[in-house]
Design a protein around this motif. Structure first.
Motif, short mmCIF file in Angstrom:
data_model
loop_
_atom_site.label_atom_id
_atom_site.label_comp_id
_atom_site.label_asym_id
_atom_site.label_seq_id
_atom_site.Cartn_x
_atom_site.Cartn_y
_atom_site.Cartn_z
N ARG A 114 -2.36 -1.22 -5.88
CA ARG A 114 -2.01 -0.98 -4.48
C ARG A 114 -1.20 0.31 -4.30
O ARG A 114 -1.17 0.85 -3.20
CB ARG A 114 -1.19 -2.16 -3.93
CG ARG A 114 -1.91 -3.50 -3.96
CD ARG A 114 -3.14 -3.51 -3.08
NE ARG A 114 -3.73 -4.82 -2.98
CZ ARG A 114 -3.61 -5.63 -1.93
NH1 ARG A 114 -2.90 -5.24 -0.89
NH2 ARG A 114 -4.21 -6.81 -1.92
N ASP A 115 -0.55 0.77 -5.33
CA ASP A 115 0.33 1.94 -5.18
C ASP A 115 -0.01 3.03 -6.21
O ASP A 115 0.86 3.71 -6.73
CB ASP A 115 1.81 1.54 -5.28
CG ASP A 115 2.11 0.59 -6.43
OD1 ASP A 115 1.33 0.56 -7.41
OD2 ASP A 115 3.10 -0.15 -6.34
N PHE A 116 -1.32 3.21 -6.44
CA PHE A 116 -1.75 4.21 -7.42
C PHE A 116 -1.54 5.64 -6.93
O PHE A 116 -1.64 6.58 -7.72
CB PHE A 116 -3.22 3.99 -7.81
CG PHE A 116 -4.18 4.01 -6.64
CD1 PHE A 116 -4.69 5.21 -6.17
CD2 PHE A 116 -4.56 2.83 -6.03
CE1 PHE A 116 -5.57 5.24 -5.10
CE2 PHE A 116 -5.45 2.84 -4.96
CZ PHE A 116 -5.95 4.04 -4.49
N LEU A 117 -1.23 5.83 -5.65
CA LEU A 117 -0.99 7.17 -5.12
C LEU A 117 0.47 7.60 -5.24
O LEU A 117 0.82 8.71 -4.81
CB LEU A 117 -1.43 7.26 -3.66
CG LEU A 117 -2.94 7.26 -3.41
CD1 LEU A 117 -3.23 7.27 -1.92
CD2 LEU A 117 -3.62 8.45 -4.08
N VAL A 118 1.33 6.75 -5.78
CA VAL A 118 2.71 7.17 -6.04
C VAL A 118 2.70 8.37 -6.99
O VAL A 118 2.01 8.37 -8.01
CB VAL A 118 3.51 6.00 -6.65
CG1 VAL A 118 4.76 6.50 -7.36
CG2 VAL A 118 3.87 4.99 -5.58
N GLY A 119 3.47 9.39 -6.63
CA GLY A 119 3.46 10.62 -7.42
C GLY A 119 4.84 11.11 -7.80
O GLY A 119 5.84 10.40 -7.64
N GLN A 120 4.89 12.32 -8.27
CA GLN A 120 6.15 12.89 -8.75
C GLN A 120 7.14 13.11 -7.61
O GLN A 120 8.35 13.09 -7.83
CB GLN A 120 5.89 14.21 -9.49
CG GLN A 120 5.21 14.05 -10.83
CD GLN A 120 6.07 13.29 -11.83
OE1 GLN A 120 7.30 13.23 -11.71
NE2 GLN A 120 5.44 12.72 -12.85
N VAL B 244 0.87 -1.18 0.00
CA VAL B 244 0.00 0.00 0.00
C VAL B 244 0.90 1.23 0.00
O VAL B 244 1.98 1.21 0.59
CB VAL B 244 -0.95 0.01 1.22
CG1 VAL B 244 -0.18 0.12 2.52
CG2 VAL B 244 -1.97 1.13 1.12
N TRP B 245 0.47 2.27 -0.70
CA TRP B 245 1.21 3.54 -0.72
C TRP B 245 0.22 4.63 -0.33
O TRP B 245 -0.76 4.85 -1.04
CB TRP B 245 1.81 3.82 -2.09
CG TRP B 245 2.74 5.00 -2.09
CD1 TRP B 245 2.45 6.29 -2.45
CD2 TRP B 245 4.11 5.00 -1.68
NE1 TRP B 245 3.57 7.09 -2.29
CE2 TRP B 245 4.61 6.32 -1.82
CE3 TRP B 245 4.98 4.01 -1.22
CZ2 TRP B 245 5.91 6.67 -1.51
CZ3 TRP B 245 6.29 4.36 -0.91
CH2 TRP B 245 6.74 5.68 -1.07
N VAL B 246 0.48 5.30 0.79
CA VAL B 246 -0.50 6.24 1.34
C VAL B 246 -0.19 7.68 0.97
O VAL B 246 -0.91 8.60 1.38
CB VAL B 246 -0.58 6.10 2.87
CG1 VAL B 246 -1.12 4.73 3.25
CG2 VAL B 246 0.77 6.36 3.53
N GLY B 247 0.86 7.90 0.19
CA GLY B 247 1.20 9.25 -0.22
C GLY B 247 2.69 9.49 -0.15
O GLY B 247 3.39 8.92 0.70
N ASP B 248 3.19 10.36 -1.02
CA ASP B 248 4.63 10.60 -1.08
C ASP B 248 5.17 11.27 0.18
O ASP B 248 6.37 11.16 0.49
CB ASP B 248 4.96 11.48 -2.29
CG ASP B 248 4.70 10.77 -3.62
OD1 ASP B 248 4.37 9.57 -3.60
OD2 ASP B 248 4.84 11.43 -4.67
N ASP B 249 4.29 11.94 0.95
CA ASP B 249 4.77 12.60 2.17
C ASP B 249 5.21 11.59 3.23
O ASP B 249 5.94 11.94 4.16
CB ASP B 249 3.70 13.53 2.73
CG ASP B 249 2.35 12.86 2.94
OD1 ASP B 249 2.10 11.81 2.33
OD2 ASP B 249 1.53 13.41 3.70
N ALA B 250 4.81 10.32 3.08
CA ALA B 250 5.25 9.29 4.02
C ALA B 250 6.76 9.07 3.96
O ALA B 250 7.36 8.60 4.93
CB ALA B 250 4.52 7.98 3.74
N ILE B 251 7.38 9.41 2.83
CA ILE B 251 8.82 9.24 2.68
C ILE B 251 9.58 10.05 3.73
O ILE B 251 10.61 9.61 4.25
CB ILE B 251 9.27 9.66 1.27
CG1 ILE B 251 8.61 8.78 0.21
CG2 ILE B 251 10.79 9.61 1.13
CD1 ILE B 251 8.82 9.28 -1.21
N ASP B 252 9.05 11.22 4.04
CA ASP B 252 9.76 12.15 4.93
C ASP B 252 9.51 11.89 6.40
O ASP B 252 10.13 12.54 7.25
CB ASP B 252 9.35 13.59 4.59
CG ASP B 252 9.73 13.97 3.17
OD1 ASP B 252 10.80 13.55 2.73
OD2 ASP B 252 8.94 14.67 2.51
#
Length: 266
Positions: A97-103, A60-68
């Motif tokens: 499952r990871d359609f929220l992966v972004g730029q 699951v990918w909940v948003g790129d802000d999770a990286i930080d």
């Protein structure tokens, strides 16, 4: 009725490429460190000039802000991809499952995002790349969800929610999916053959490479004849190093053709 054939973008491989790998359905998460380690080992050792990640790389990918977020699993995975991107070109195509992966993910990890589908021009042939979920037409409930989930406005509204809330939603979705799998009540449709042929003909490509179904196989969609080329589709395996037997593999394309590579020692 077949879905509309999407516009297809084309990626032409640089002349120096000699081999490319296709991988999908790793479903990486913190609860399965053996699969994460196997992926890291593979990226460090592959001889391929490029690796195409064809969706569901993450459970699951909940948003790129999770990286930080300090100590986050997403941040650790992006560091892994950063290291790999220094030696190998990496491409990412969204899964269910990871359609929220972004730029933000792409910039952070050194990965190029691809549209679904994309045509790869390599070694004088055209290869149509997709996650495969859009072609599973019999899964009507999922197709309804997919139409909503791929809407940019819906995604923006979801990503505006607090990260902790999105993480809780992700955990709930994983638990529900696992419950259906364990109970045997889940419906797992296969790719619709007629829709796959329509995509291939529209893209002027003889072969489709995809994941999603977890049913690795090579299918002839249409035999050659009457001046028409054969059409085929090639399905990637999922990865699960905790399964019995464990699974991890890929498709590698080179001058020798398209071959399956099993990463589990025999």
């Amino acid at each position: 009725m077949n879905p509309p054939v999407p516009d297809v973008r084309e990626l032409v491989a640089p002349s120096g490429w000699r081999a490319v790998d296709f991988v999908s359905d790793l479903h990486l998460d913190a609860a399965h460190p053996a699969t994460v380690q196997a992926f890291a080992d593979y990226l460090a050792a592959t001889p391929a000039d490029a690796v195409f990640l064809l969706g569901d790389v993450f459970e699951v990918w909940v948003g790129d802000d999770a990286i930080d977020e300090p100590g986050s699993f997403e941040g650790a995975c992006c560091e892994l991809l950063q290291r790999a991107a220094r030696r190998t070109a990496l491409f990412f195509l969204h899964g269910n499952r990871d359609f929220l992966v972004g730029q933000g993910f792409a910039r952070h990890c050194g990965v190029t995002l691809l549209d679904d589908p994309t045509v790869l021009g390599f070694l004088g042939r055209r290869w149509l790349l997709s996650h495969g979920d859009a072609l599973c037409l019999q899964d009507v409930d999922y197709q309804r969800f997919r139409a909503v989930a791929r809407n940019p406005q819906w995604q923006a509204q979801l990503l505006a929610r607090p990260l902790a809330e999105r993480r809780a939603q992700g955990r709930s979705a994983r638990a529900e999916s696992e419950s259906r799998k364990q109970s045997g009540t889940g419906f797992y449709a296969d790719v619709d053959a007629a829709a796959a042929q329509a995509w291939l003909q529209a893209a002027d490509a003889p072969a489709l490479i995809h994941g999603h179904t977890h049913r690795p196989a090579d299918h002839v969609l249409r035999a050659a004849g009457d001046g028409r080329p054969a059409l085929s589709r090639h399905v990637l395996t999922d990865w699960d190093l905790d399964a019995q037997p464990p699974r991890a593999g890929l498709l590698r394309l080179s001058a020798q053709g398209l071959e399956r590579v099993d990463l589990i020692p025999s």
